[in-house]
Design an enzyme around this catalytic site. Structure first.
Site, short mmCIF file in Angstrom:
data_model
loop_
_atom_site.label_atom_id
_atom_site.label_comp_id
_atom_site.label_asym_id
_atom_site.label_seq_id
_atom_site.Cartn_x
_atom_site.Cartn_y
_atom_site.Cartn_z
N GLY A 31 20.18 34.40 35.61
CA GLY A 31 18.72 34.44 35.68
C GLY A 31 18.18 35.84 35.85
N SER A 32 17.12 35.96 36.64
CA SER A 32 16.36 37.21 36.72
C SER A 32 17.10 38.37 37.40
CB SER A 32 15.04 36.96 37.44
OG SER A 32 14.24 36.06 36.71
N THR A 33 18.26 38.11 38.01
CA THR A 33 19.02 39.23 38.59
C THR A 33 19.52 40.17 37.49
OG1 THR A 33 21.02 37.86 38.58
CG2 THR A 33 19.76 37.96 40.64
N LEU A 34 19.41 39.75 36.19
CA LEU A 34 19.80 40.62 35.08
C LEU A 34 18.64 41.46 34.54
CD1 LEU A 34 22.66 39.52 34.98
CD2 LEU A 34 22.41 39.25 32.51
N LYS A 35 17.43 41.19 34.99
CA LYS A 35 16.28 41.94 34.48
C LYS A 35 16.37 43.46 34.72
CE LYS A 35 13.04 38.07 34.56
NZ LYS A 35 11.98 37.36 35.30
#
Length: 575
Positions: free
Chosen positions: A295-299
């Protein structure tokens, strides 16, 4: 004058005398042979008509090396125990002794009878690895034909707290899981042997000192783990999984400068000292061998790729419209869009999927793929742990436009938690990706340069804003410390489709932000307690673990607190 030769030198023995002398020599030789045979067959102290003996070559087990934490606290040790052996043809148990023996050994009387009925065997095991007290009780019975062997039994002082790291051995101390498996040769040492004479009751009566080879003890292994931090992490993840009615949870704690794994825990766990409750499924080290869509931890990596390649800056404004973006026949949405235009920093702060997708679409797929690949996604993390997952990162040439867009916010790519924690080292070291290890290091590794110092600092600053007012990670705050990190919430992929009701909730961050000491990564699988956003489920776990750890390690604070607002916030938990 030449000396005269004596007549003695010229003497010759007669044929008769020569034969007599030869006969005497042969007779003496025969007497010696006869005496040796007599001693061997009739006067051997180990073999008489009433006391037959047998000779055995016995293995002497080596003491397996200890596994300790970085401060020398034992995590796995071998203790001396006894194994009960019997010579079935020499054991004659009364009914009373039979009952007593089966009770001490904690085996069924029928099983004891079965083992003692193997009369064709010289020695059988009745029970392996019993305590000294039980061995003493058996000896007190005075049963002929029963003897003991010395063995070692592996013991794990911290039980379920360190089970997924240390692993376990089988009854013969052969590594089966975890560090015990990976470093088996180093830990196991070299067995010795001895040549022993035993009587018919299987009792040792003598040994040959010339055939004694002592065992060589195995090497000790100091791990990088700090048991104090391990305890913090274990307590908090167990609590979070139970309170959120989740399927499981994992935590990884890294030294932000050395890449050493200071703590790694999973819940549920198991006690390696109780083999009756052991199941392979629960022994899986989820943080290392299982993968999930982060999820957003890769943004932050999407933003870093675009900044490094020159497509955006932290202040570049992106129009997200009404929080909806059409890509082909698919639509990407933001849960709670707050305004039409967001800078790149704000996209990370409020965790905008639409904004992240637009950043990704500004650059070639190869640029995003390169960043993901450089930080270790799709590759073995090489932590030195057996069975570690590589994750899933397809080659950029196979990506569809919608896939590139969704990968920018962590869907369509799978990683392990330990991979994710390692990837964040590029934000704590000025752009270097650190190698990680479970074994204590003596020196700092150089790491591999992935991005410029400027890009690393820029993204690090964005991650600090995530935990500030208006960000998705305010519940990750720690009193007295500047914290940087990113929330993550991802729909679980079940049976080939994304579930509408099952999620992975995560948070990855580091502190102190001004001089990073620790990286903590948290993931909770399928929380069903009413909350599922990473900012409300995983961020508080991060806060407790990193806060307690920093204070324990006496890491100086880098933030002056005026007022404490974290508990009064109603943060956006999107992301």
């Amino acid at each position: 004058m030449r000396p005269e030769l004596t007549n003695v030198l010229g003497l010759r023995l007669s044929v008769r005398r020569s034969r007599l002398l030869l006969a005497l020599i042969i007779l003496c030789f025969l007497v010696l042979v006869a005496r040796a045979l007599y001693l061997q067959c009739f006067e051997n102290p180990y073999k008489t008509a009433k006391q037959p003996w047998l000779a055995y070559t016995e293995m002497l087990r080596a003491n397996r090396g200890k596994i300790t934490d970085r401060r020398g606290v034992p995590l796995a040790i071998s203790t001396s125990v006894k194994t009960v052996c019997a010579s079935p043809r020499d054991v004659n148990l009364s009914a009373s002794d039979h009952q007593k023996l089966s009770h001490i050994l904690e085996i069924q009387p029928a099983l004891l009878t079965k083992r003692l009925s193997q009369k064709n065997k010289g020695c059988v095991y009745l029970k392996r690895q019993i305590s000294p007290d039980k061995a003493k009780a058996i000896s007190a019975l005075g049963v002929p034909g029963i003897s003991f062997e010395n063995e070692y039994k592996r013991y794990y002082p911290k039980g379920e707290v360190t089970a997924h790291i240390v692993g376990l051995t089988d009854i013969d101390e052969i590594g089966q899981e975890g560090i015990e498996l990976e470093y088996h040769e180093w830990l196991s040492g070299k067995p010795g042997k001895r040549f022993v004479y035993r009587d018919r009751e299987n009792n040792p009566i003598d040994e040959d000192p010339d055939k004694l080879f002592l065992p060589q003890k195995g090497h000790d292994l100091p791990l990088s783990i700090d048991l104090r931090l391990q305890n913090f992490a274990f307590r908090e993840i167990k609590k979070a999984v139970i309170e959120n009615d989740a399927k499981s949870g994992s935590v990884v704690v890294l030294d932000a400068q050395s890449g050493e794994i200071l703590a790694l825990v999973n819940w549920p766990s198991y006690n390696p000292n109780n083999r009756k409750t052991y199941r392979p499924s629960i022994a899986r080290n989820l943080a290392v061998v299982d993968i999930f869509e982060p999820g957003s931890t890769l943004k932050p990596f999407n933003a870093a790729a675009a900044i490094e390649a020159g497509y955006v800056t932290p202040r570049t404004s992106i129009n997200i419209g009404n929080g909806r973006l059409r890509v082909g026949n698919k639509e990407i949405t933001d849960t709670h869009p707050k305004k039409t235009d967001l800078t790149v920093s704000e996209i990370i702060k409020v965790s905008s999927n639409v904004g992240s997708a637009q950043i990704a679409l500004k650059m070639p797929s190869e640029e995003l793929w390169r960043m993901f690949s450089l930080v270790g996604f799709g590759k073995s993390p090489e932590s030195g742990f057996p069975g570690e997952a590589k994750g899933r990162l397809r080659k950029f040439s196979t990506w569809k436009t919608i896939e590139k867009a969704t990968m920018s916010f962590g869907h369509g790519i799978s990683v392990s938690l330990i991979q994710l924690a390692r990837a964040y080292t590029i934000f704590t070291t000025g752009g270097r990706l650190l190698p990680i290890t479970f074994v204590k290091r003596d020196a700092l590794p150089k790491g591999r340069m992935v991005m410029s110092l400027q890009t690393s600092k820029a993204v690090g600053k964005m991650l600090e804003e995530v935990v500030e007012d208006g960000g998705t990670g305010t519940k990750a705050r720690v009193l007295g410390y500047r914290v940087a990190g990113k929330t993550g919430t991802a729909h679980k992929l079940l049976d080939g489709a994304y579930s509408k009701h099952s999620y992975y909730s995560s948070f990855v961050g580091f502190a102190p932000a001004s001089k990073p000491k620790l990286i903590v990564a948290v993931v909770i699988d399928d929380p069903r307690g009413g909350q599922y956003f990473g900012g409300t489920v995983a961020a508080p776990v991060f806060s407790q673990i990193i806060g307690n750890s920093l204070r324990l390690l006496d890491v100086p604070g880098d933030k002056k607190e005026k007022t404490i607002t974290a508990d009064r916030q109603s943060p956006s938990a999107e992301g």
